[in-house]
Design a protein around this motif. Sequence first.
Motif, PDB file in Angstrom:
ATOM      1  N   GLY A 196     -30.419  21.006  -8.195  1.00 50.56           N
ATOM      2  CA  GLY A 196     -30.128  20.419  -6.896  1.00 50.56           C
ATOM      3  C   GLY A 196     -28.994  21.229  -6.306  1.00 50.56           C
ATOM      4  N   CYS A 197     -28.047  20.570  -5.712  1.00 54.52           N
ATOM      5  CA  CYS A 197     -26.992  21.251  -4.991  1.00 54.52           C
ATOM      6  C   CYS A 197     -25.645  20.986  -5.675  1.00 54.52           C
ATOM      7  CB  CYS A 197     -26.964  20.722  -3.563  1.00 54.52           C
ATOM      8  SG  CYS A 197     -26.106  21.798  -2.462  1.00 54.52           S
ATOM      9  N   VAL A 198     -24.899  22.038  -5.935  1.00 54.27           N
ATOM     10  CA  VAL A 198     -23.609  21.847  -6.607  1.00 54.27           C
ATOM     11  C   VAL A 198     -22.596  21.222  -5.656  1.00 54.27           C
ATOM     12  CG1 VAL A 198     -21.675  23.039  -7.690  1.00 54.27           C
ATOM     13  CG2 VAL A 198     -24.037  23.689  -8.250  1.00 54.27           C
ATOM     14  N   ILE A 199     -22.423  21.821  -4.500  1.00 58.14           N
ATOM     15  CA  ILE A 199     -21.503  21.252  -3.502  1.00 58.14           C
ATOM     16  C   ILE A 199     -22.332  20.936  -2.266  1.00 58.14           C
ATOM     17  CG2 ILE A 199     -19.512  21.686  -2.017  1.00 58.14           C
ATOM     18  CD1 ILE A 199     -18.579  23.706  -4.173  1.00 58.14           C
ATOM     19  N   LYS A 200     -22.423  19.680  -1.942  1.00 56.08           N
ATOM     20  CA  LYS A 200     -23.251  19.274  -0.803  1.00 56.08           C
ATOM     21  C   LYS A 200     -22.385  18.485   0.165  1.00 56.08           C
ATOM     22  CE  LYS A 200     -27.642  17.058   0.218  1.00 56.08           C
ATOM     23  NZ  LYS A 200     -28.799  16.376  -0.386  1.00 56.08           N
TER      24      LYS A 200
END
Lengths: 211, 59
Positions: B7-11
């Motif tokens: 998924g996304c580490v920093i969103k």
Amino acid sequence: MVVPAGDFIVGTVELKSNVTLHVSSSGRLLGSGKPEPYTAGKGVPPGNGNVVLLYAVDADNVTIEGRGIIDGQGDKFYTGKGDNTGPGGNRAEGYVARPHQAIFYRCRNLLVRDVFFTRSAYHCMRILECRYVHLDGVRIHNRVNLNNDGFHINSSQYVSIANCHVTCQDDACALFGSNKFVTVTNCTFSTRWSIFRFGAGRRRTSRYPTA
Amino acid sequence: MIYDTYGCVIKMRFGAESRVENVAFSNLIMNNATGPISIGLDSSPRRPAQRKPRWARRL
């Protein structure tokens, strides 16, 4: 309050001010696998659900510590249905009546250290409008249900997360609402969604004056 | 250390009236992370009168 060696099945438990819950190294606090022993936390706002295993509201100096296990048995609440809080989701039909593992609401001087949290039915640890929070050496393995977040922090201040290891299914460290002075150091994270998630939730005026 | 993140580490998503400032990341190690960083604004209403300010600074 001590959890000695062995397995102990509980439902919702409230922690009052100045209480330390010590889970000894061979102790395991098991959340019931049935919904009946759980209630909503008294005073916990219902947004994102307020049914919970361990909680504290308006409490000072609460500590959860020890090298034991807090196991929510969340796989027994699996229905294949999430809370529908994502984009385009119908929140009214979301499954929010399952227990979070821990909710702290408007607490001050909260300390959680060394404990292993696993198998929550929903989020693992929700920290809502708290101040002076220290999470150290906590391990989370939370991959048995949908929306299995790790740390979920809303509108809190002076939060430090250090030396923690989090594997989860949803947001590992969500920062919603208006948070200030949050530090995360020396941790490992793995998830199937986001690690650091910012920006969801509503902005609110802090109940604390800016220092 | 971020590892095996599908998924996304920093969103970061900034909706109406959101304010984000003074956010710093350092010494992040990502291993097998499919979406490292995503920063964006939510869609805003077309009518200017309904738009609400949002800003992000010092990231």
